[in-house]
Design an enzyme around this catalytic site. Structure first.
Site, PDB file in Angstrom:
ATOM      1  N   LYS A 196     -18.541  49.131  -3.451  1.00 28.59           N
ATOM      2  CA  LYS A 196     -20.345  49.072  -3.677  1.00 28.59           C
ATOM      3  C   LYS A 196     -20.830  49.686  -2.574  1.00 28.59           C
ATOM      4  O   LYS A 196     -20.505  49.477  -1.274  1.00 28.59           O
ATOM      5  CB  LYS A 196     -20.443  47.657  -3.760  1.00 28.59           C
ATOM      6  CG  LYS A 196     -21.961  47.014  -3.697  1.00 28.59           C
ATOM      7  CD  LYS A 196     -22.105  45.664  -3.699  1.00 28.59           C
ATOM      8  CE  LYS A 196     -23.585  45.301  -3.766  1.00 28.59           C
ATOM      9  NZ  LYS A 196     -23.608  43.872  -3.734  1.00 28.59           N
ATOM     10  N   LYS A 254     -20.406  50.564  -7.828  1.00 28.94           N
ATOM     11  CA  LYS A 254     -21.764  50.280  -7.905  1.00 28.94           C
ATOM     12  C   LYS A 254     -22.458  51.206  -6.551  1.00 28.94           C
ATOM     13  O   LYS A 254     -22.050  51.049  -5.607  1.00 28.94           O
ATOM     14  CB  LYS A 254     -21.796  48.759  -7.592  1.00 28.94           C
ATOM     15  CG  LYS A 254     -23.407  48.371  -7.846  1.00 28.94           C
ATOM     16  CD  LYS A 254     -23.443  47.025  -7.537  1.00 28.94           C
ATOM     17  CE  LYS A 254     -24.795  46.414  -7.552  1.00 28.94           C
ATOM     18  NZ  LYS A 254     -25.187  44.814  -7.375  1.00 28.94           N
TER      19      LYS A 254
END
Length: 329
Positions: A196, A254
């Site tokens: 992320k 992400k």
């Protein structure tokens, strides 16, 4: 001399192109993010995410039934909690009658077969808007992990199929997996937000949950001390392999489109499903461009989703999921 091989023979019409198409999109590819709020009959459009809404529990129930009829089989729940319930310890996140816990039960009561994934992070519950506990101006890793593990356990007890730690604390997957095993929740899966990045694409999401870091003296103004530097590639592989070693069943990259090289490399490296989160900023950009008439909304939407799957995604969390499925059906 004419070539013996003409690649265009397999592009002559849509029937031929679809026959040899390598990447096929189906409802089984999607996880649907849903935002939940208190109240009754509440359907609040998120200003920076046109046509996407915060839903109260009664409308959440209706929404998941509609999703199931469309063939969508998994949701990822996020909750927007009242400011008065926020603190620096995440106490409300552990409330057995909290909004997240009730949302899980609502979905399972409405559609028992629906796979319920839950966000495990403190930022919606933090008075500071951070994914962890703040002490002396820093996000404290290990104390945060203890709360995240208890939070994941509370979700599992409420009926969650998959807990999804999105915080990027070191070692949190091990803490969560150990507690779930100790408490007998051996079938509860973990989808780790493994790679992320500290991205500028999260703004509309933070609007949706009112979870942006607050501008307070001596408090970090961003999440760069725990989310990844977007210039790094090898670090994403290390993070992902560590999460798998600690017990993650699914790993995630992400955001999506700017990180498809990372998706492909992770997919080529690991032997677990790879999720991709097509984030709020990616959604908002297309909506804005389409509203201006600069892009064909549906054509670009399908192209983006196909690119994410082609890069190696096993499942895609996307705000476009419902629109895509309606289109391809």
């Amino acid at each position: 001399m004419y070539p013996l091989r003409r690649n265009r023979r397999l592009r002559t019409n849509e029937s031929m192109r679809s026959l040899v198409r390598e990447t096929i999109i189906s409802p089984n590819d999607f996880v649907v993010p849903l935002f939940v709020v208190e109240g009754k009959g509440v359907k609040e459009e998120i200003a920076s995410m046109p046509n996407y809404y915060r839903l109260s529990l009664d409308l959440l129930q209706k929404e998941v039934k509609e999703l199931w009829k469309l063939g969508l089989k998994s949701v990822l729940l996020f909750v927007k909690v009242d400011d008065k319930l926020k603190d620096n310890s995440g106490k409300e996140a552990l409330n057995t009658d909290g909004l997240m816990q009730r949302a899980i039960k609502t979905v399972k009561d409405a559609v028992p077969e629906m796979i319920v994934m839950t966000d495990v992070a403190l930022d919606p519950f933090s008075v500071y808007g951070h994914d962890g506990i703040i002490s002396e101006g820093k996000v404290i890793n290990d104390d945060t992990n203890a709360v995240l593990a208890e939070m994941a356990l509370s979700h599992a007890k409420a009926g969650a199929d998959v807990v999804a730690p999105s915080d990027m604390m070191d070692g949190r997957i091990f803490e969560i997996r150990t507690l779930l095993e100790d408490e007998g929740f051996t079938d509860t899966a973990i989808m780790a937000y493994s790679a992320k990045y500290a991205s500028a694409f999260y703004g509309p999401f933070r609007d949706a949950l009112d979870s942006a870091p607050v501008d307070v003296k001596d408090i970090p103004k961003d999440k760069k001390t725990y989310q990844m530097d977007y210039a790094n590639r090898e670090e994403a592989i290390r993070e992902t392999l560590m999460d798998i070693d600690e017990g993650a069943d699914i790993v995630m990259v992400k955001p999506g489109l700017c990180y498809l090289d990372i998706v492909r490399e992770i997919e080529d490296t690991v032997n677990v499903p790879v999720a991709v989160y097509q984030v709020s900023g990616e959604y908002a950009m297309l909506k804005a461009a389409a509203e201006k008439g600069w892009l064909d909304h549906d054509a670009v939407m399908l192209e983006q989703i196909t690119a994410i799957k082609r890069a190696g995604a096993s499942l895609i969390a996307s705000y476009f999921a419902k629109d895509v499925v309606k289109l391809i059906n």
